[in-house]
Scaffold this motif. Structure first.
Motif, PDB file in Angstrom:
ATOM      1  N   SER A  10       0.788  -1.225   0.000  1.00  0.00           N
ATOM      2  CA  SER A  10       0.000   0.000   0.000  1.00  0.00           C
ATOM      3  C   SER A  10       0.826   1.284   0.000  1.00  0.00           C
ATOM      4  O   SER A  10       0.297   2.357   0.231  1.00  0.00           O
ATOM      5  CB  SER A  10      -0.931   0.005   1.212  1.00  0.00           C
ATOM      6  OG  SER A  10      -0.161  -0.058   2.400  1.00  0.00           O
ATOM      7  N   SER A  11       2.129   1.176  -0.267  1.00  0.00           N
ATOM      8  CA  SER A  11       2.948   2.387  -0.325  1.00  0.00           C
ATOM      9  C   SER A  11       4.143   2.183  -1.252  1.00  0.00           C
ATOM     10  O   SER A  11       4.599   1.055  -1.464  1.00  0.00           O
ATOM     11  CB  SER A  11       3.442   2.787   1.065  1.00  0.00           C
ATOM     12  OG  SER A  11       4.475   1.912   1.484  1.00  0.00           O
ATOM     13  N   LEU A  15       6.747  -1.062  -1.761  1.00  0.00           N
ATOM     14  CA  LEU A  15       6.926  -1.639  -3.091  1.00  0.00           C
ATOM     15  C   LEU A  15       8.390  -1.583  -3.520  1.00  0.00           C
ATOM     16  O   LEU A  15       8.875  -2.497  -4.199  1.00  0.00           O
ATOM     17  CB  LEU A  15       6.033  -0.927  -4.102  1.00  0.00           C
ATOM     18  CG  LEU A  15       4.538  -1.173  -3.879  1.00  0.00           C
ATOM     19  CD1 LEU A  15       3.712  -0.272  -4.784  1.00  0.00           C
ATOM     20  CD2 LEU A  15       4.180  -2.629  -4.102  1.00  0.00           C
ATOM     21  N   ALA A  16       9.109  -0.562  -3.098  1.00  0.00           N
ATOM     22  CA  ALA A  16      10.541  -0.483  -3.402  1.00  0.00           C
ATOM     23  C   ALA A  16      11.291  -1.643  -2.758  1.00  0.00           C
ATOM     24  O   ALA A  16      12.179  -2.242  -3.378  1.00  0.00           O
ATOM     25  CB  ALA A  16      11.105   0.856  -2.921  1.00  0.00           C
ATOM     26  N   VAL A  26       5.040  -4.937  -9.399  1.00  0.00           N
ATOM     27  CA  VAL A  26       4.508  -4.468  -8.120  1.00  0.00           C
ATOM     28  C   VAL A  26       3.182  -3.750  -8.359  1.00  0.00           C
ATOM     29  O   VAL A  26       2.962  -3.153  -9.406  1.00  0.00           O
ATOM     30  CB  VAL A  26       5.496  -3.539  -7.375  1.00  0.00           C
ATOM     31  CG1 VAL A  26       6.753  -4.295  -6.979  1.00  0.00           C
ATOM     32  CG2 VAL A  26       5.838  -2.320  -8.194  1.00  0.00           C
ATOM     33  N   ILE A  27       2.316  -3.844  -7.372  1.00  0.00           N
ATOM     34  CA  ILE A  27       1.004  -3.208  -7.446  1.00  0.00           C
ATOM     35  C   ILE A  27       0.762  -2.436  -6.155  1.00  0.00           C
ATOM     36  O   ILE A  27       0.866  -2.998  -5.063  1.00  0.00           O
ATOM     37  CB  ILE A  27      -0.118  -4.260  -7.603  1.00  0.00           C
ATOM     38  CG1 ILE A  27       0.117  -5.122  -8.842  1.00  0.00           C
ATOM     39  CG2 ILE A  27      -1.483  -3.570  -7.669  1.00  0.00           C
ATOM     40  CD1 ILE A  27      -0.780  -6.350  -8.899  1.00  0.00           C
ATOM     41  N   ASP A  28       0.437  -1.172  -6.293  1.00  0.00           N
ATOM     42  CA  ASP A  28       0.053  -0.355  -5.148  1.00  0.00           C
ATOM     43  C   ASP A  28      -1.462  -0.448  -5.034  1.00  0.00           C
ATOM     44  O   ASP A  28      -2.195   0.227  -5.745  1.00  0.00           O
ATOM     45  CB  ASP A  28       0.492   1.092  -5.350  1.00  0.00           C
ATOM     46  CG  ASP A  28       0.173   1.982  -4.156  1.00  0.00           C
ATOM     47  OD1 ASP A  28      -0.704   1.610  -3.338  1.00  0.00           O
ATOM     48  OD2 ASP A  28       0.787   3.049  -4.052  1.00  0.00           O
TER      49      ASP A  28
END
Length: 73
Positions: A10-11, A15-16, A26-28
């Motif tokens: 969620s951020s 994701l990094a 990656v999916i936010d």
């Protein structure tokens, strides 16, 4: 093994970390619909394996909406 790893968080910071540890995509999920994005990344099939180490308080976490046919949980 040929696995394509799709990580969801969620951020951007989380994701990094996923990218640093080898995630292919990656999916936010705070900005995108998780199910729709996974379907798009898998050619409409959904995920074959879902690994959710944290889970969620709700009875149906976001990851539960994107399994493919005969998926492992």
């Amino acid at each position: 093994m040929g696995a394509k790893v799709i990580a969801a968080a969620s951020s951007a910071d989380k994701l990094a970390v996923c990218r640093e540890h080898g995630a292919d995509e990656v999916i936010d999920y705070s900005r995108e619909d998780l199910k729709d994005r996974i379907k798009a990344l898998t050619g409409g099939q959904g995920a074959n394996v879902i690994y959710d180490p944290v889970g969620a308080i709700s009875p149906r976490p976001p990851s539960a909406r994107s399994p493919g046919r005969d998926a492992s949980w």
